[in-house]
Design a protein around this motif. Structure first.
Motif, PDB file in Angstrom:
ATOM      1  N   SER A 122       0.813  -1.133  -0.168  1.00 53.83           N
ATOM      2  CA  SER A 122       0.077   0.000  -0.007  1.00 53.83           C
ATOM      3  C   SER A 122       0.838   1.124   0.221  1.00 53.83           C
ATOM      4  O   SER A 122       0.544   2.262  -0.722  1.00 53.83           O
ATOM      5  N   LEU A 149      -3.349  -5.157  -4.084  1.00 50.62           N
ATOM      6  CA  LEU A 149      -3.668  -4.669  -2.543  1.00 50.62           C
ATOM      7  C   LEU A 149      -4.494  -5.596  -2.030  1.00 50.62           C
ATOM      8  O   LEU A 149      -4.500  -5.918  -0.557  1.00 50.62           O
ATOM      9  N   LEU A 157      -4.059  -2.577   5.566  1.00 49.74           N
ATOM     10  CA  LEU A 157      -4.577  -1.834   4.302  1.00 49.74           C
ATOM     11  C   LEU A 157      -5.769  -0.646   4.731  1.00 49.74           C
ATOM     12  O   LEU A 157      -5.729   0.446   4.356  1.00 49.74           O
ATOM     13  N   MET A 172      -8.191   2.371  -3.400  1.00 54.60           N
ATOM     14  CA  MET A 172      -7.686   1.388  -2.687  1.00 54.60           C
ATOM     15  C   MET A 172      -9.037   0.638  -1.976  1.00 54.60           C
ATOM     16  O   MET A 172      -8.761  -0.600  -1.563  1.00 54.60           O
TER      17      MET A 172
END
Length: 181
Positions: A122, A149, A157, A172
């Protein structure tokens, strides 16, 4: 690095010994204050560490945090096949430039906020997306990023998503099961 051998003698004595080992071709100096015992390949001869490995060693020695930026982050994620000649790393240490062969490692001082990301993937993604720019991420790149990811620990995360700019957060979040941070 000379500091690794200070238990064997004074700083001057250690440096002199390293210089002598370099003269006898036992060690190779890859950058100022950084020596390696090269491995020898039958095919290509001397194998010395990459600029990336040297940067890692410097960060470890100086106990600093670093985050790859720009084209280096893109290359590390496989989003670019271009290998950058100059590696730029954000750091909480001192700003400086180091030559490793024909390549340069630039340590660029940054704010602590830019170094807070915990995840290995990340933190690269955040920097790579900043390099690409808002609105310039292709669908293929976005899919590749989201797939990478998903390999990151979900709690890490979730933490890192909160540190990213809003437009990067949207990308993300697609890697999370519920799509929400």
């Amino acid at each position: 690095m000379p500091g690794d051998y200070l238990s064997y003698g004074s700083s001057d004595a250690v440096r002199k010994a390293l210089d002598r080992l370099q003269d006898r071709k036992v060690l190779v100096r890859v950058a100022q204050g950084i020596y390696v015992r090269p491995k020898i390949s039958k095919l290509i001869g001397l194998l010395i560490p990459t600029a990336e490995e040297v940067a890692e060693a410097i960060a470890k020695r100086d106990r600093i945090r670093t985050v790859p930026t720009g084209s280096f982050a893109l290359n590390a994620l496989g989003l670019s096949t271009q290998v950058p000649m100059n590696i730029v790393l954000l750091t909480d240490g001192s700003a400086r430039e180091i030559r490793v062969g024909k390549r340069k490692i630039k340590f660029k001082k940054t704010t602590p906020k830019n170094l807070l990301a915990k995840g290995k993937i990340s933190r690269l993604v955040i920097q790579a997306l900043k390099e690409i720019g808002n609105g310039k991420v292709t669908e293929v790149e976005e899919k590749k990023i989201v797939d990478m990811l998903r390999k990151e620990d979900e709690t890490v995360l979730r933490h890192d998503i909160t540190l990213a700019p809003v437009w990067i957060q949207k990308i993300m979040k697609k890697a999370l099961q519920d799509g929400k941070a």
